[in-house]
Scaffold this motif. Structure first.
Motif, PDB file in Angstrom:
ATOM      1  N   ALA A  99       6.049  -3.186  12.072  1.00  0.00           N
ATOM      2  CA  ALA A  99       5.799  -1.819  11.617  1.00  0.00           C
ATOM      3  C   ALA A  99       6.500  -1.527  10.302  1.00  0.00           C
ATOM      4  N   GLU A 100       7.171  -2.524   9.710  1.00  0.00           N
ATOM      5  CA  GLU A 100       7.982  -2.298   8.518  1.00  0.00           C
ATOM      6  C   GLU A 100       7.094  -2.008   7.303  1.00  0.00           C
ATOM      7  N   PRO A 101       7.275  -0.840   6.674  1.00  0.00           N
ATOM      8  CA  PRO A 101       6.436  -0.505   5.517  1.00  0.00           C
ATOM      9  C   PRO A 101       6.749  -1.383   4.312  1.00  0.00           C
ATOM     10  N   LEU A 102       5.726  -1.615   3.491  1.00  0.00           N
ATOM     11  CA  LEU A 102       5.787  -2.387   2.255  1.00  0.00           C
ATOM     12  C   LEU A 102       5.969  -3.879   2.492  1.00  0.00           C
ATOM     13  N   LEU A 103       6.355  -4.292   3.688  1.00  0.00           N
ATOM     14  CA  LEU A 103       6.497  -5.703   4.025  1.00  0.00           C
ATOM     15  C   LEU A 103       5.368  -6.139   4.968  1.00  0.00           C
ATOM     16  N   ALA A 104       5.361  -5.595   6.207  1.00  0.00           N
ATOM     17  CA  ALA A 104       4.276  -5.896   7.137  1.00  0.00           C
ATOM     18  C   ALA A 104       3.066  -4.992   6.907  1.00  0.00           C
ATOM     19  N   ARG A 105       3.308  -3.823   6.331  1.00  0.00           N
ATOM     20  CA  ARG A 105       2.245  -2.848   6.087  1.00  0.00           C
ATOM     21  C   ARG A 105       2.313  -2.402   4.629  1.00  0.00           C
ATOM     22  N   GLY A 106       1.229  -2.619   3.911  1.00  0.00           N
ATOM     23  CA  GLY A 106       1.184  -2.184   2.528  1.00  0.00           C
ATOM     24  C   GLY A 106       0.950  -0.690   2.436  1.00  0.00           C
ATOM     25  N   PRO A 107       1.017  -0.117   1.233  1.00  0.00           N
ATOM     26  CA  PRO A 107       0.736   1.311   1.060  1.00  0.00           C
ATOM     27  C   PRO A 107      -0.649   1.665   1.597  1.00  0.00           C
ATOM     28  N   LEU A 108      -0.728   2.812   2.262  1.00  0.00           N
ATOM     29  CA  LEU A 108      -1.993   3.284   2.825  1.00  0.00           C
ATOM     30  C   LEU A 108      -2.713   4.111   1.759  1.00  0.00           C
ATOM     31  N   ALA A 109      -3.879   3.646   1.365  1.00  0.00           N
ATOM     32  CA  ALA A 109      -4.613   4.301   0.283  1.00  0.00           C
ATOM     33  C   ALA A 109      -5.130   5.664   0.713  1.00  0.00           C
ATOM     34  N   ALA A 110      -5.390   6.517  -0.272  1.00  0.00           N
ATOM     35  CA  ALA A 110      -5.976   7.832   0.001  1.00  0.00           C
ATOM     36  C   ALA A 110      -7.297   7.667   0.748  1.00  0.00           C
ATOM     37  N   GLY A 111      -7.454   8.438   1.818  1.00  0.00           N
ATOM     38  CA  GLY A 111      -8.667   8.405   2.616  1.00  0.00           C
ATOM     39  C   GLY A 111      -8.719   7.306   3.652  1.00  0.00           C
TER      40      GLY A 111
END
Length: 431
Positions: A99-111
């Motif tokens: 669940a780690e942002p920017l490592l396991a999960r990239g930025p979530l785009a608009a929409g």
């Protein structure tokens, strides 16, 4: 920072940095193993921040706080209905590398939408923090409390969240996002989204107050006048209970403190931002009969979350991190997982970090994935509580230690206590 209430000295400051109501006598429930889904979305919103009652446009996650039970696993789905990318981080949840942002999960785009699993191994007060990518965006974005209830009974009559948020209101009525120049803006503080907050209670009613400093940059002191405020947990982890000095709690940005208070009288709630104290709310004693003839005995410690009682500092790995300089650190929007790690820790061993602030202003350090102990100056012991966030004064070195229990890749953050300062990140591995 030394001016945060006259009664708070530097040692006190550093020490302090560090749910449906549960009625006394309720039977204990087994550690939950359930898995459930939850969907939240970031949307355009507004909040009344001006004295004339005019609403200010902001971004937020509407609806109530997130509440769960220890042992549950969330399937969390996040929607981004904003015009900018989003990175939501569940502050204080240890050992969730997927669940780690920017490592396991990239930025979530608009929409866009995304889903990930969030294991809730520990009870406590946590925070769904959207601050990683909010620097310089068109509007500030509200955080969302995450409350994980103990599986054992806790002897309180009510359980209340007090979410403290800071806004910088421009002369035209708009709110400046953090990481932007806000010289002409006025600081405005809210408790649970209101500039004037009231909490009603009966005499001798025992309250569990979960204070959360959701400010992105400012160390804040909250004081409940005329009451014995007993600190039970810091940054989501149970502490050896201790009285808050003169009823004041000092919280770094993102910091949390659970306190137990027995309502005794109508009292002001004051907030100090290092410049001045201001009334932001009141605890109001209702006209009803006292809940009980006398206050309850002192509250016992909260149930343990299972963190180790001891750390082996003699065989610990040791690393140094310089704070306050952009060298080797990057803004979250420019972060790439291919960057070299700040350090590599061995799983199962203690790690000691020497954090030196080379800036002329206080720096707030935050460790993802693990909680840490603040070590004594001689490395011969530690403070009797766990932290995930620490404010470090200019020119100072603080040493912290954590047990590298969770394998994976996690972020470390630093940010200066100035509204225009950029948030900076690196990452570390446990292998």
């Amino acid at each position: 920072m030394a001016s945060l209430f006259a009664m708070l000295d530097r040692r006190t400051l550093l020490a302090a940095l560090g749910a449906a109501a549960l009625e006394a006598g309720l039977p204990a429930t087994p550690l939950a193993q359930a898995r459930r889904s939850l969907a939240i979305s970031a949307k355009p919103d507004d909040l009344v921040l001006r004295p004339d009652g005019t609403a200010t446009p902001i971004w937020s996650f509407p609806d109530d706080d997130i509440r769960a039970s220890r042992g549950e696993t969330f399937e969390l789905t996040i929607g981004n209905d904003l015009s900018a990318p989003l990175a939501l981080y569940c502050r204080g949840i240890d050992g969730a590398p997927t669940a780690e942002p920017l490592l396991a999960r990239g930025p979530l785009a608009a929409g866009a939408k995304e889903s990930f699993r969030l294991p809730l191994r520990q009870a406590g007060t946590f925070l769904c923090d959207p601050g990683l990518l909010n620097d310089g965006q068109p509007r500030p974005l509200r955080a969302k409390p995450l409350i994980v209830l103990e599986s054992e009974p806790v002897s309180v009559d009510r359980d209340e969240v007090l979410l403290i948020e800071e806004w910088r209101l421009r002369p035209d009525g708009t709110a400046a996002a953090p990481g932007t120049d806000a010289k002409d803006a006025t600081p405005v503080y809210t408790f649970n989204g209101r500039t004037s907050f009231e909490l009603s209670a009966r005499a001798n009613e025992r309250l569990r107050l979960r204070f959360i400093n959701a400010s992105q940059r400012t160390v804040l002191a909250a004081k409940l006048e005329g009451h014995d405020v007993r600190v039970m947990a810091i940054d989501g982890e149970p502490a050896e209970p201790f009285p808050a000095r003169n009823g004041a709690l000092v919280l770094a940005p993102g910091g949390r403190a659970d306190a137990v208070v027995d309502a005794a009288a109508t009292a002001s709630i004051l907030l100090h931002d290092g410049k001045e104290a201001r009334p932001v709310g009141r605890l109001v004693l209702s006209g009803e009969a006292p809940l009980r003839p006398a206050p309850l005995p002192s509250a016992p410690p909260l149930p343990s979350n299972g963190l180790p009682a001891q750390l082996d500092l003699k065989s610990a790995q040791r690393f140094e991190l310089a704070l306050g300089l952009p060298t080797d650190w990057t803004r979250p929007a420019s972060f790439t997982p291919s960057a070299p790690p700040a350090f590599r820790a061995r799983a199962g061993r203690a790690s000691v970090l020497a954090l030196t602030n080379r800036a002329p202003i206080a720096i707030v350090f935050h460790l993802h994935g693990h909680h840490f102990r603040l070590l004594d100056r001689l490395d011969d012991g530690w403070k009797p509580f766990w932290l995930d966030t620490l404010a470090i004064e200019p020119g100072q070195t603080q040493r912290i230690a954590f047990q590298a229990e969770h394998a994976g890749h996690f972020l470390v953050e630093q940010v200066a206590t100035d509204w225009a300062a950029p948030r900076l990140v690196r990452w570390y591995s446990v292998e």
